[in-house]
Design an enzyme around this catalytic site. Sequence first.
Site, PDB file in Angstrom:
ATOM      1  N   GLU A   1      -6.388  10.909 -13.784  1.00  0.00           N
ATOM      2  CA  GLU A   1      -6.792  11.272 -12.514  1.00  0.00           C
ATOM      3  C   GLU A   1      -5.977  12.196 -11.868  1.00  0.00           C
ATOM      4  O   GLU A   1      -6.186  13.046 -11.176  1.00  0.00           O
ATOM      5  CB  GLU A   1      -6.694   9.809 -11.708  1.00  0.00           C
ATOM      6  CG  GLU A   1      -7.210   9.967 -10.238  1.00  0.00           C
ATOM      7  CD  GLU A   1      -8.028   9.261  -9.737  1.00  0.00           C
ATOM      8  OE1 GLU A   1      -8.557   8.227 -10.192  1.00  0.00           O
ATOM      9  OE2 GLU A   1      -8.166   9.100  -8.496  1.00  0.00           O
TER      10      GLU A   1
ATOM     11  N   ASP B   1      -4.208   0.881  -9.234  1.00  0.00           N
ATOM     12  CA  ASP B   1      -5.648   0.878  -9.455  1.00  0.00           C
ATOM     13  C   ASP B   1      -6.153   0.586 -11.054  1.00  0.00           C
ATOM     14  O   ASP B   1      -7.021  -0.428 -11.211  1.00  0.00           O
ATOM     15  CB  ASP B   1      -6.584   2.004  -9.025  1.00  0.00           C
ATOM     16  CG  ASP B   1      -6.241   1.957  -7.462  1.00  0.00           C
ATOM     17  OD1 ASP B   1      -5.533   1.208  -6.500  1.00  0.00           O
ATOM     18  OD2 ASP B   1      -6.674   2.999  -6.749  1.00  0.00           O
TER      19      ASP B   1
ATOM     20  N   GLU C   1       1.019  -1.231  -0.099  1.00  0.00           N
ATOM     21  CA  GLU C   1      -0.084  -0.022   0.070  1.00  0.00           C
ATOM     22  C   GLU C   1       0.896   1.320  -0.043  1.00  0.00           C
ATOM     23  O   GLU C   1       1.848   1.305   0.745  1.00  0.00           O
ATOM     24  CB  GLU C   1      -0.884  -0.036   1.375  1.00  0.00           C
ATOM     25  CG  GLU C   1      -2.475   0.341   1.094  1.00  0.00           C
ATOM     26  CD  GLU C   1      -3.236  -0.542  -0.054  1.00  0.00           C
ATOM     27  OE1 GLU C   1      -2.914  -0.375  -1.136  1.00  0.00           O
ATOM     28  OE2 GLU C   1      -3.748  -1.554   0.374  1.00  0.00           O
ATOM     29  N   HIS C   2       0.292   2.271  -0.713  1.00  0.00           N
ATOM     30  CA  HIS C   2       1.258   3.478  -0.964  1.00  0.00           C
ATOM     31  C   HIS C   2       2.609   2.992  -1.451  1.00  0.00           C
ATOM     32  O   HIS C   2       3.536   3.948  -1.522  1.00  0.00           O
ATOM     33  CB  HIS C   2       1.333   4.384   0.109  1.00  0.00           C
ATOM     34  CG  HIS C   2       0.005   4.932   0.465  1.00  0.00           C
ATOM     35  ND1 HIS C   2      -0.525   5.962  -0.147  1.00  0.00           N
ATOM     36  CD2 HIS C   2      -1.117   4.633   1.274  1.00  0.00           C
ATOM     37  CE1 HIS C   2      -1.639   6.255   0.303  1.00  0.00           C
ATOM     38  NE2 HIS C   2      -1.994   5.415   1.191  1.00  0.00           N
TER      39      HIS C   2
ATOM     40  N   ASP D   1       2.981   2.025  -4.762  1.00  0.00           N
ATOM     41  CA  ASP D   1       2.846   2.077  -6.238  1.00  0.00           C
ATOM     42  C   ASP D   1       3.739   3.610  -6.780  1.00  0.00           C
ATOM     43  O   ASP D   1       4.355   3.655  -7.514  1.00  0.00           O
ATOM     44  CB  ASP D   1       1.769   2.057  -6.946  1.00  0.00           C
ATOM     45  CG  ASP D   1       0.469   3.103  -6.423  1.00  0.00           C
ATOM     46  OD1 ASP D   1       0.589   3.794  -5.548  1.00  0.00           O
ATOM     47  OD2 ASP D   1      -0.583   2.870  -6.833  1.00  0.00           O
TER      48      ASP D   1
ATOM     49  N   GLY E   1     -12.901   2.124  -1.252  1.00  0.00           N
ATOM     50  CA  GLY E   1     -11.309   1.741  -1.504  1.00  0.00           C
ATOM     51  C   GLY E   1     -11.508   0.667  -2.283  1.00  0.00           C
ATOM     52  O   GLY E   1     -10.190   0.033  -2.477  1.00  0.00           O
TER      53      GLY E   1
ATOM     54  N   TYR F   1      -3.636  12.237   0.470  1.00  0.00           N
ATOM     55  CA  TYR F   1      -3.070  11.560  -0.584  1.00  0.00           C
ATOM     56  C   TYR F   1      -1.888  12.321  -1.272  1.00  0.00           C
ATOM     57  O   TYR F   1      -0.516  11.752  -1.167  1.00  0.00           O
ATOM     58  CB  TYR F   1      -4.098  10.902  -1.645  1.00  0.00           C
ATOM     59  CG  TYR F   1      -3.332  10.031  -2.370  1.00  0.00           C
ATOM     60  CD1 TYR F   1      -3.390   8.506  -2.090  1.00  0.00           C
ATOM     61  CD2 TYR F   1      -2.145  10.032  -3.644  1.00  0.00           C
ATOM     62  CE1 TYR F   1      -2.746   7.665  -2.849  1.00  0.00           C
ATOM     63  CE2 TYR F   1      -1.737   9.237  -4.195  1.00  0.00           C
ATOM     64  CZ  TYR F   1      -1.836   7.732  -3.986  1.00  0.00           C
ATOM     65  OH  TYR F   1      -1.375   6.950  -4.619  1.00  0.00           O
TER      66      TYR F   1
END
Length: 386
Positions: free
Chosen positions: A160, A172, A35-36, A38, A124, A222
């Site tokens: 995005e 994602d 997680e985090h 990428d 999520g 984020y």
Amino acid sequence: MSASGIERVVNGFREVFGREDALVRSPGRLNLIGEHTDHNLGFVLPAAVDKSINLAIRLRDDGRIRLLALDKQDHYEGTLDAVRPSGQHWPDYLLGVLREFQERGCALPGMDCAFGGDVPIGCGMSSSAALEGGFAFGLNELLGFGLDRVELARLAQRAENRFVGVNCGIMDQFASLMGREKRLIRLDCRDLSYQYVPFEREDIRIVLCDSQVSHSLAGSAYNQRRAQCQAGVALLKAHQPGLESLRDATPELLEAHRAEFDPEVYRRCEYVVAENLRVIAACAALERGDLAAFGAAMNETHAGLAHGYEVSCPELDILAAAAQPLPGVLGSRMMGGGFGGCTINLVEAPALETFLAAMAPVYRNQLHKDPIIHICQLRGGTERIA
Ligand code: GLA
């Protein structure tokens, strides 16, 4: 998504726009670990799931854009010569995709699009990436732009980043477009090399517990976390010139320069460096079938996200803390960007009933909510279904 869900999108489209040219299923994603990592060019282990956004699309030849969000019962109209942020938020995921196609020099004639699905918004599972990737995929099909899935994932991520304004990584969009039935994707976010990891175990269930806290603050927080990681990279680069991202940093390098760091930035970087190593170790554990070690790594990830990266929230902490000691629970942690959404739990199949029975009072007594729990199957990535 169920057949009736797809029918709902088809009917919703036809009522307003007439007959669609294409129907696209675009799945949400889960992430077992990483997680985090990428956006720090490290490793992740996501998969596409059996919940999706479906999009019906028809081309027009007059440069108009007409969009319909069936679940929100909201619409947007605009033109391709003036693609700009809508002020309504949801259209921006689609408009950002159009802007990216335009910037590549892809000629767009105009389009109608209606969408809806069962990827819960803000939980999520990345409904936004499913929407971006599904729209990009559908237009690429209908207009023959010839982009492959990885290029579409990059395009959707840029939409995005640049249009919606969330500096997300590629996990994602990649997982939604590249997923395979009963497979996890071990993705290296630096060069986008990947392997499919079979996950066909009938004896294990992947269970998501929805905190029902919608992560509305997630965008700005984020971006702030991402900026802190970049501050860490800038600092370390002075000592190790080849260093490109936190992926290249070792715990020893970090520790050696601790005194130069702002303590908060240090905590963020320490989490990322450890998490990246954890993904590698967890993948090795999975390969040798050691699910206990894999689950223990998931629990460590939760602790790191809660205390080091600080993106959890009380509801997620309660759900993970309640699940971790239950019999047959291999691991439990918050999943995704944070500040809400789901926990992901690896549960031995025979323990599923006791898990559900134990979590219900946690929801009722501690979160004061009815339980919302999803048992996920791993499915193929974005596809044209008509
Ligand atoms: C969000 C982002 C992803 C990733 C995760 C955290 O889902 O969109 O790119 O950074 O958070 O792992």
